[in-house]
Design a protein around this motif. Structure first.
Motif, PDB file in Angstrom:
ATOM      1  N   THR A   1      -0.253  -3.133  -7.497  1.00 32.26           N
ATOM      2  CA  THR A   1      -0.965  -2.821  -6.240  1.00 32.26           C
ATOM      3  C   THR A   1      -1.797  -1.636  -6.159  1.00 32.26           C
ATOM      4  OG1 THR A   1       0.418  -2.399  -4.716  1.00 32.26           O
ATOM      5  CG2 THR A   1       0.852  -4.557  -5.196  1.00 32.26           C
ATOM      6  N   GLY A   2      -1.034  -1.080  -7.030  1.00 35.53           N
ATOM      7  CA  GLY A   2      -1.999   0.658  -6.464  1.00 35.53           C
ATOM      8  C   GLY A   2      -1.948   1.630  -5.502  1.00 35.53           C
ATOM      9  N   ALA A   3       0.173   0.750  -5.074  1.00 31.89           N
ATOM     10  CA  ALA A   3       0.308   2.119  -3.877  1.00 31.89           C
ATOM     11  C   ALA A   3       0.948   2.997  -4.484  1.00 31.89           C
ATOM     12  CB  ALA A   3       1.820   0.538  -3.652  1.00 31.89           C
ATOM     13  N   ARG A   4       1.115   3.529  -2.757  1.00 30.78           N
ATOM     14  CA  ARG A   4       1.354   5.090  -2.949  1.00 30.78           C
ATOM     15  C   ARG A   4       2.999   5.071  -2.709  1.00 30.78           C
ATOM     16  NH1 ARG A   4      -2.591   8.872  -4.234  1.00 30.78           N
ATOM     17  NH2 ARG A   4      -1.670  10.130  -2.668  1.00 30.78           N
ATOM     18  N   VAL A   5       3.294   6.276  -3.453  1.00 35.41           N
ATOM     19  CA  VAL A   5       4.679   6.150  -3.852  1.00 35.41           C
ATOM     20  C   VAL A   5       5.734   7.172  -2.780  1.00 35.41           C
ATOM     21  CG1 VAL A   5       6.455   6.442  -5.066  1.00 35.41           C
ATOM     22  CG2 VAL A   5       5.076   4.934  -5.340  1.00 35.41           C
ATOM     23  N   ASP A   6       6.214   7.545  -1.707  1.00 36.58           N
ATOM     24  CA  ASP A   6       6.426   8.508  -1.009  1.00 36.58           C
ATOM     25  C   ASP A   6       7.881   8.556  -1.569  1.00 36.58           C
ATOM     26  OD1 ASP A   6       4.154   8.807   0.708  1.00 36.58           O
ATOM     27  OD2 ASP A   6       4.171   8.083   2.076  1.00 36.58           O
ATOM     28  N   ALA A   7       8.471   9.765  -1.633  1.00 36.46           N
ATOM     29  CA  ALA A   7       9.829  10.028  -1.712  1.00 36.46           C
ATOM     30  C   ALA A   7      10.793  11.139  -0.230  1.00 36.46           C
ATOM     31  CB  ALA A   7      10.155  11.038  -2.931  1.00 36.46           C
TER      32      ALA A   7
ATOM     33  N   ALA B   1       1.170  -0.761  -0.015  1.00 36.30           N
ATOM     34  CA  ALA B   1       0.790  -0.374  -0.190  1.00 36.30           C
ATOM     35  C   ALA B   1       1.030   1.568   0.241  1.00 36.30           C
ATOM     36  CB  ALA B   1      -1.347   0.207   0.893  1.00 36.30           C
ATOM     37  N   ARG B   2       2.172   1.477   1.121  1.00 37.73           N
ATOM     38  CA  ARG B   2       2.968   2.086   0.650  1.00 37.73           C
ATOM     39  C   ARG B   2       4.530   1.688   0.573  1.00 37.73           C
ATOM     40  NH1 ARG B   2       1.784   7.533   1.079  1.00 37.73           N
ATOM     41  NH2 ARG B   2      -0.085   7.139   2.418  1.00 37.73           N
ATOM     42  N   VAL B   3       4.864   2.533  -0.800  1.00 36.21           N
ATOM     43  CA  VAL B   3       6.244   2.680  -1.003  1.00 36.21           C
ATOM     44  C   VAL B   3       6.886   3.978  -0.402  1.00 36.21           C
ATOM     45  CG1 VAL B   3       7.806   1.708  -2.497  1.00 36.21           C
ATOM     46  CG2 VAL B   3       5.754   1.201  -2.902  1.00 36.21           C
ATOM     47  N   VAL B   4       7.995   3.937   0.646  1.00 32.86           N
ATOM     48  CA  VAL B   4       9.056   4.502   1.088  1.00 32.86           C
ATOM     49  C   VAL B   4      10.543   4.717  -0.008  1.00 32.86           C
ATOM     50  CG1 VAL B   4       9.733   6.374   2.041  1.00 32.86           C
ATOM     51  CG2 VAL B   4       7.705   5.523   3.284  1.00 32.86           C
ATOM     52  N   VAL B   5      10.754   5.803  -0.884  1.00 30.73           N
ATOM     53  CA  VAL B   5      12.142   5.779  -1.603  1.00 30.73           C
ATOM     54  C   VAL B   5      12.695   6.542  -1.206  1.00 30.73           C
ATOM     55  CG1 VAL B   5      12.782   5.845  -3.652  1.00 30.73           C
ATOM     56  CG2 VAL B   5      10.448   5.478  -4.313  1.00 30.73           C
ATOM     57  N   PRO B   6      14.346   6.660  -0.451  1.00 29.81           N
ATOM     58  CA  PRO B   6      14.980   7.446   0.317  1.00 29.81           C
ATOM     59  C   PRO B   6      15.533   7.983  -1.166  1.00 29.81           C
ATOM     60  CG  PRO B   6      14.405   5.140   1.331  1.00 29.81           C
ATOM     61  CD  PRO B   6      14.330   5.010   0.692  1.00 29.81           C
ATOM     62  N   VAL B   7      16.180   9.332  -1.418  1.00 28.99           N
ATOM     63  CA  VAL B   7      16.225   9.888  -2.058  1.00 28.99           C
ATOM     64  C   VAL B   7      17.649  11.598  -1.746  1.00 28.99           C
ATOM     65  CG1 VAL B   7      15.191   8.899  -3.782  1.00 28.99           C
ATOM     66  CG2 VAL B   7      14.687  11.702  -3.365  1.00 28.99           C
ATOM     67  N   ASP B   8      18.983  11.210  -2.483  1.00 30.84           N
ATOM     68  CA  ASP B   8      19.813  11.807  -2.305  1.00 30.84           C
ATOM     69  C   ASP B   8      19.889  12.808  -2.968  1.00 30.84           C
ATOM     70  OD1 ASP B   8      21.117  10.894  -4.975  1.00 30.84           O
ATOM     71  OD2 ASP B   8      22.669   9.384  -3.409  1.00 30.84           O
ATOM     72  N   LEU B   9      18.422  12.775  -3.975  1.00 31.91           N
ATOM     73  CA  LEU B   9      18.510  14.149  -4.917  1.00 31.91           C
ATOM     74  C   LEU B   9      20.113  14.339  -6.091  1.00 31.91           C
ATOM     75  CD1 LEU B   9      17.299  16.985  -2.656  1.00 31.91           C
ATOM     76  CD2 LEU B   9      16.469  15.427  -4.427  1.00 31.91           C
ATOM     77  N   GLY B  10      20.053  12.996  -6.178  1.00 30.21           N
ATOM     78  CA  GLY B  10      21.617  12.599  -7.101  1.00 30.21           C
ATOM     79  C   GLY B  10      21.418  12.351  -8.682  1.00 30.21           C
ATOM     80  N   GLU B  11      22.137  11.375  -8.989  1.00 27.19           N
ATOM     81  CA  GLU B  11      21.410  11.089 -10.717  1.00 27.19           C
ATOM     82  C   GLU B  11      20.587   9.580 -10.782  1.00 27.19           C
ATOM     83  OE1 GLU B  11      26.039   9.563 -12.677  1.00 27.19           O
ATOM     84  OE2 GLU B  11      25.026  12.120 -12.111  1.00 27.19           O
ATOM     85  N   THR B  12      21.054   9.099  -9.672  1.00 23.98           N
ATOM     86  CA  THR B  12      20.372   8.171  -9.422  1.00 23.98           C
ATOM     87  C   THR B  12      18.580   8.118  -8.726  1.00 23.98           C
ATOM     88  OG1 THR B  12      21.441   7.573  -7.282  1.00 23.98           O
ATOM     89  CG2 THR B  12      22.359   6.417  -8.538  1.00 23.98           C
ATOM     90  N   ALA B  13      18.454   9.760  -8.439  1.00 22.07           N
ATOM     91  CA  ALA B  13      17.079   9.423  -7.853  1.00 22.07           C
ATOM     92  C   ALA B  13      15.632   9.517  -9.029  1.00 22.07           C
ATOM     93  CB  ALA B  13      17.106  11.033  -6.871  1.00 22.07           C
ATOM     94  N   ALA B  14      15.918   9.523 -10.010  1.00 25.12           N
ATOM     95  CA  ALA B  14      14.718   9.525 -11.362  1.00 25.12           C
ATOM     96  C   ALA B  14      14.967   7.743 -11.558  1.00 25.12           C
ATOM     97  CB  ALA B  14      15.312   9.966 -12.545  1.00 25.12           C
ATOM     98  N   GLU B  15      15.763   7.092 -11.375  1.00 19.41           N
ATOM     99  CA  GLU B  15      15.798   5.289 -12.041  1.00 19.41           C
ATOM    100  C   GLU B  15      15.199   4.881 -11.089  1.00 19.41           C
ATOM    101  OE1 GLU B  15      15.768   2.159 -13.996  1.00 19.41           O
ATOM    102  OE2 GLU B  15      16.400   4.038 -14.768  1.00 19.41           O
TER     103      GLU B  15
ATOM    104  N   ALA C   1       3.954   7.809 -11.580  1.00 19.40           N
ATOM    105  CA  ALA C   1       2.052   7.859 -12.491  1.00 19.40           C
ATOM    106  C   ALA C   1       1.098   8.514 -11.352  1.00 19.40           C
ATOM    107  CB  ALA C   1       1.566   6.956 -12.448  1.00 19.40           C
ATOM    108  N   PRO C   2       0.093   9.916 -11.858  1.00 20.43           N
ATOM    109  CA  PRO C   2       0.237  10.848 -10.546  1.00 20.43           C
ATOM    110  C   PRO C   2      -0.822   9.890  -9.784  1.00 20.43           C
ATOM    111  CG  PRO C   2      -0.973  11.696 -12.765  1.00 20.43           C
ATOM    112  CD  PRO C   2       0.385  10.347 -12.883  1.00 20.43           C
ATOM    113  N   GLU C   3      -1.514   8.941 -10.124  1.00 17.58           N
ATOM    114  CA  GLU C   3      -2.333   8.048  -9.174  1.00 17.58           C
ATOM    115  C   GLU C   3      -1.584   7.572  -7.854  1.00 17.58           C
ATOM    116  OE1 GLU C   3      -2.297   5.411 -12.645  1.00 17.58           O
ATOM    117  OE2 GLU C   3      -2.238   7.274 -12.262  1.00 17.58           O
ATOM    118  N   ARG C   4      -0.182   6.989  -8.084  1.00  9.17           N
ATOM    119  CA  ARG C   4       0.510   6.252  -7.344  1.00  9.17           C
ATOM    120  C   ARG C   4       1.642   7.408  -6.237  1.00  9.17           C
ATOM    121  NH1 ARG C   4      -0.008   2.963 -11.272  1.00  9.17           N
ATOM    122  NH2 ARG C   4       2.204   3.568 -12.437  1.00  9.17           N
ATOM    123  N   GLN C   5       1.532   8.749  -6.498  1.00  8.88           N
ATOM    124  CA  GLN C   5       2.743  10.527  -5.934  1.00  8.88           C
ATOM    125  C   GLN C   5       1.590  10.589  -4.615  1.00  8.88           C
ATOM    126  OE1 GLN C   5       1.807  14.090  -8.273  1.00  8.88           O
ATOM    127  NE2 GLN C   5       2.580  11.964 -10.442  1.00  8.88           N
TER     128      GLN C   5
END
Length: 111
Positions: free
Chosen positions: A31-37, A5-19, A80-84
């Motif tokens: 599963t239609g989970a929400r993605v938090d950055a 239901a919830r995915v958390v993505v720790p990012v360092d704002l470097g070039e790998t963040a997008a991928e 995707a907007p529905e998962r942001q």
């Protein structure tokens, strides 16, 4: 097994963040989970013997809003907007911050 239901993505704002966010979005799409950055703003602590209480706001008054905006831009571009989910900015060391936010957000997955 319960669906993600919830995915958390720790990012360092470097070039790998997008991928990293694209991978998280692909997994969340199953599963239609929400993605938090998440970004942890870490400043080294000065020892108390200097008598200086380092206040982030005093030295970098706009760092949190700037980082939050950068995270939102990344989310909008790669999830995707529905998962942001949310753009989360926390002060602290990355490891402890990730652990605490994962618990707070009841994350099912860290990417």
């Amino acid at each position: 097994a319960e669906a993600l239901a919830r995915v958390v993505v720790p990012v360092d704002l470097g070039e790998t963040a997008a991928e990293t966010l694209r991978v998280a979005d692909a997994v969340a799409a199953l599963t239609g989970a929400r993605v938090d950055a998440l970004h942890a703003v870490h400043l080294p602590q000065l020892p108390g013997i200097y008598g200086v209480g380092l206040q982030l706001d005093a030295y970098y008054p706009d760092v949190e809003p700037r980082v939050a905006k950068a995270l939102r831009v990344l989310l909008q571009a790669h999830v995707a907007p529905e998962r942001q989910g949310e753009a989360l900015v926390r002060l602290g060391t990355p490891a402890a911050t990730i652990r605490d936010v994962a618990a707070e957000r009841q994350a099912d997955l860290l990417v």
